[in-house]
Scaffold this motif. Structure first.
Motif, PDB file in Angstrom:
ATOM      1  N   VAL A 136       0.841  -1.196   0.000  1.00 29.28           N
ATOM      2  CA  VAL A 136       0.000   0.000   0.000  1.00 29.28           C
ATOM      3  C   VAL A 136       0.875   1.245   0.000  1.00 29.28           C
ATOM      4  CG1 VAL A 136      -1.725   1.293   1.314  1.00 29.28           C
ATOM      5  CG2 VAL A 136      -1.841  -1.213   1.207  1.00 29.28           C
ATOM      6  N   GLY A 137       0.407   2.302  -0.659  1.00 28.54           N
ATOM      7  CA  GLY A 137       1.086   3.591  -0.622  1.00 28.54           C
ATOM      8  C   GLY A 137       1.946   3.842  -1.842  1.00 28.54           C
ATOM      9  N   ASN A 138       2.355   5.087  -2.006  1.00 28.80           N
ATOM     10  CA  ASN A 138       3.175   5.473  -3.139  1.00 28.80           C
ATOM     11  C   ASN A 138       4.613   4.978  -2.986  1.00 28.80           C
ATOM     12  OD1 ASN A 138       1.077   6.820  -4.440  1.00 28.80           O
ATOM     13  ND2 ASN A 138       1.506   8.745  -3.377  1.00 28.80           N
ATOM     14  N   LYS A 139       5.254   4.741  -4.136  1.00 26.44           N
ATOM     15  CA  LYS A 139       6.617   4.251  -4.147  1.00 26.44           C
ATOM     16  C   LYS A 139       7.488   5.087  -5.076  1.00 26.44           C
ATOM     17  CE  LYS A 139       3.964   0.453  -3.215  1.00 26.44           C
ATOM     18  NZ  LYS A 139       2.591   0.160  -3.647  1.00 26.44           N
ATOM     19  N   ILE A 140       8.712   5.319  -4.643  1.00 24.92           N
ATOM     20  CA  ILE A 140       9.723   5.989  -5.455  1.00 24.92           C
ATOM     21  C   ILE A 140      10.849   4.992  -5.705  1.00 24.92           C
ATOM     22  CG2 ILE A 140      11.371   7.892  -5.544  1.00 24.92           C
ATOM     23  CD1 ILE A 140       9.494   9.365  -3.565  1.00 24.92           C
ATOM     24  N   LEU A 141      11.222   4.812  -6.975  1.00 21.07           N
ATOM     25  CA  LEU A 141      12.172   3.775  -7.364  1.00 21.07           C
ATOM     26  C   LEU A 141      13.597   4.312  -7.414  1.00 21.07           C
ATOM     27  CD1 LEU A 141      10.180   2.230 -10.355  1.00 21.07           C
ATOM     28  CD2 LEU A 141      10.024   1.619  -7.924  1.00 21.07           C
ATOM     29  N   ILE A 142      14.501   3.596  -6.738  1.00 20.52           N
ATOM     30  CA  ILE A 142      15.921   3.952  -6.733  1.00 20.52           C
ATOM     31  C   ILE A 142      16.710   2.668  -6.948  1.00 20.52           C
ATOM     32  CG2 ILE A 142      17.814   4.972  -5.416  1.00 20.52           C
ATOM     33  CD1 ILE A 142      15.634   6.430  -3.773  1.00 20.52           C
ATOM     34  N   ALA A 143      17.498   2.620  -8.016  1.00 20.44           N
ATOM     35  CA  ALA A 143      18.203   1.387  -8.368  1.00 20.44           C
ATOM     36  C   ALA A 143      19.695   1.636  -8.530  1.00 20.44           C
ATOM     37  CB  ALA A 143      17.639   0.798  -9.667  1.00 20.44           C
ATOM     38  N   GLN A 161       3.561   2.976 -16.383  1.00 22.75           N
ATOM     39  CA  GLN A 161       2.727   3.949 -15.676  1.00 22.75           C
ATOM     40  C   GLN A 161       1.593   4.451 -16.555  1.00 22.75           C
ATOM     41  OE1 GLN A 161       6.044   6.529 -14.769  1.00 22.75           O
ATOM     42  NE2 GLN A 161       5.939   6.080 -12.582  1.00 22.75           N
ATOM     43  N   ASP A 162       1.876   4.635 -17.836  1.00 20.63           N
ATOM     44  CA  ASP A 162       0.873   5.218 -18.740  1.00 20.63           C
ATOM     45  C   ASP A 162      -0.108   4.191 -19.282  1.00 20.63           C
ATOM     46  OD1 ASP A 162       1.935   7.730 -18.425  1.00 20.63           O
ATOM     47  OD2 ASP A 162       3.184   7.628 -20.221  1.00 20.63           O
ATOM     48  N   TRP A 163       0.429   3.035 -19.690  1.00 20.43           N
ATOM     49  CA  TRP A 163      -0.420   2.074 -20.416  1.00 20.43           C
ATOM     50  C   TRP A 163      -0.346   0.635 -19.899  1.00 20.43           C
ATOM     51  CZ3 TRP A 163       3.301   4.733 -23.785  1.00 20.43           C
ATOM     52  CH2 TRP A 163       2.815   5.962 -24.233  1.00 20.43           C
ATOM     53  N   GLY A 164       0.582   0.331 -19.014  1.00 15.34           N
ATOM     54  CA  GLY A 164       0.700  -1.051 -18.561  1.00 15.34           C
ATOM     55  C   GLY A 164       1.411  -1.937 -19.560  1.00 15.34           C
ATOM     56  N   TRP A 165       2.269  -1.322 -20.379  1.00 10.24           N
ATOM     57  CA  TRP A 165       2.981  -2.087 -21.402  1.00 10.24           C
ATOM     58  C   TRP A 165       4.473  -2.076 -21.089  1.00 10.24           C
ATOM     59  CZ3 TRP A 165       1.523  -5.361 -25.084  1.00 10.24           C
ATOM     60  CH2 TRP A 165       2.486  -5.789 -26.008  1.00 10.24           C
ATOM     61  N   ALA A 171       0.664  -5.059 -16.322  1.00 12.97           N
ATOM     62  CA  ALA A 171      -0.342  -4.287 -15.598  1.00 12.97           C
ATOM     63  C   ALA A 171       0.128  -2.850 -15.439  1.00 12.97           C
ATOM     64  CB  ALA A 171      -0.595  -4.916 -14.228  1.00 12.97           C
ATOM     65  N   LYS A 172      -0.804  -1.931 -15.490  1.00 14.07           N
ATOM     66  CA  LYS A 172      -0.486  -0.524 -15.307  1.00 14.07           C
ATOM     67  C   LYS A 172      -0.068  -0.273 -13.865  1.00 14.07           C
ATOM     68  CE  LYS A 172      -2.392   4.113 -16.053  1.00 14.07           C
ATOM     69  NZ  LYS A 172      -3.547   4.889 -16.563  1.00 14.07           N
ATOM     70  N   LEU A 173       1.032   0.460 -13.689  1.00 17.88           N
ATOM     71  CA  LEU A 173       1.512   0.796 -12.352  1.00 17.88           C
ATOM     72  C   LEU A 173       0.711   1.979 -11.813  1.00 17.88           C
ATOM     73  CD1 LEU A 173       5.385   0.530 -12.859  1.00 17.88           C
ATOM     74  CD2 LEU A 173       3.792  -1.231 -12.066  1.00 17.88           C
ATOM     75  N   LYS A 174       0.112   1.810 -10.644  1.00 15.82           N
ATOM     76  CA  LYS A 174      -0.755   2.837 -10.079  1.00 15.82           C
ATOM     77  C   LYS A 174      -0.127   3.575  -8.898  1.00 15.82           C
ATOM     78  CE  LYS A 174      -4.910   0.249 -11.400  1.00 15.82           C
ATOM     79  NZ  LYS A 174      -6.142  -0.432 -10.915  1.00 15.82           N
ATOM     80  N   THR A 175       0.843   2.965  -8.237  1.00 13.08           N
ATOM     81  CA  THR A 175       1.393   3.579  -7.026  1.00 13.08           C
ATOM     82  C   THR A 175       2.866   3.926  -7.164  1.00 13.08           C
ATOM     83  OG1 THR A 175       1.999   1.451  -6.007  1.00 13.08           O
ATOM     84  CG2 THR A 175      -0.242   2.268  -5.620  1.00 13.08           C
TER      85      THR A 175
END
Length: 238
Positions: A136-143, A161-165, A171-175
């Motif tokens: 649950v909740g928003n995520k910020i990606l750091i790699a 994020q835009d289309w799930g492709w 699946a579209k990323l929502k968080t």
């Protein structure tokens, strides 16, 4: 409130990569309030086991387990203690864990070698889809820095994020918010923790340890990881 998702990989490049059947991406999810605490705890590990925090200090799974670099003066039991102390912050800070793996030989067989160079991106897509739906909740990606894949990874995350492709229909990323950010592991305790998780998982899966004490230690480490792993992707292709 957001979680910072730190990501690192093992099994694709470097020494012995051809002997590792899996490319594994591991992620640790650190609540924004605990980011500085994680850094403080890692510096304390250096003080405890080295007596100081070296200027180029970094916790790296391979180096600790094999007694390289700063850890070369420690006996095997001391090296195990360092690794377990580092992994224990997962309990201390209630850090979430997720991971996804690509079976490199099965990928080559399925696509005739055409997708070999996409293994990292495939694992990343599966990992992000699991994290997006499992926490649950928003995520910020750091790699960790990925010179070969950075531009393609940023583009793929934007498309998810835009289309799930992604590399495959997904699946579209929502968080997952913002872009994907790449940093040097030397500057990021979160990425270092992800490295420790990935290396331990890979070491256990490949059954590299023959000494009973080493096997028991890697079992304890991966037990901690498993207790905090809410979601994962079984090695793909099946």
């Amino acid at each position: 409130m957001a979680h910072l998702v730190y990501i690192d990989e093992t099994g694709s490049v470097g020494k012995g990569a051809n002997k590792q059947k899996l490319l594994t991406l591991a992620a640790v999810l650190v609540h924004e309030n605990n980011v500085q605490l994680l850094a403080d705890k890692f510096r304390q590990i250096a003080r405890t086991h080295l007596g100081q925090v070296p200027a180029d200090f970094e916790l790296h799974g391979y180096e600790i387990w094999n007694g390289n670099g700063h850890w070369s003066s420690l006996p095997p039991a001391g090296l195990i203690a360092v690794y377990e102390d580092a992994i224990s912050v997962i309990n201390d800070l209630d850090i979430g864990v997720s991971h996804a793996s690509i079976h490199k030989e099965r990928l080559r067989t399925r696509y005739g070698g055409d997708m070999n160079g996409n293994a990292y991106l495939l694992a990343l897509q599966f990992l992000l889809e699991k994290i997006d739906s499992g926490y649950v909740g928003n995520k910020i990606l750091i790699a960790d820095e990925q010179k070969e894949h950075q531009l393609r990874a940023v583009k793929m995350v934007a498309e998810l994020q835009d289309w799930g492709w992604g590399e495959v229909p997904g699946a579209k990323l929502k968080t997952v918010i913002d872009s994907m950010h790449f940093v040097s592991s030397h500057t990021s305790p979160g990425v270092q923790l992800a490295d420790l998780v990935a290396y331990a998982l890979q070491r256990q899966r490949n059954q590299w340890d023959s000494h009973p004490a080493a096997r028991a230690a890697i079992g304890r480490v991966t037990d901690v990881v498993s207790q905090h792993t809410r979601t994962w992707r079984e090695p793909w292709p099946a």
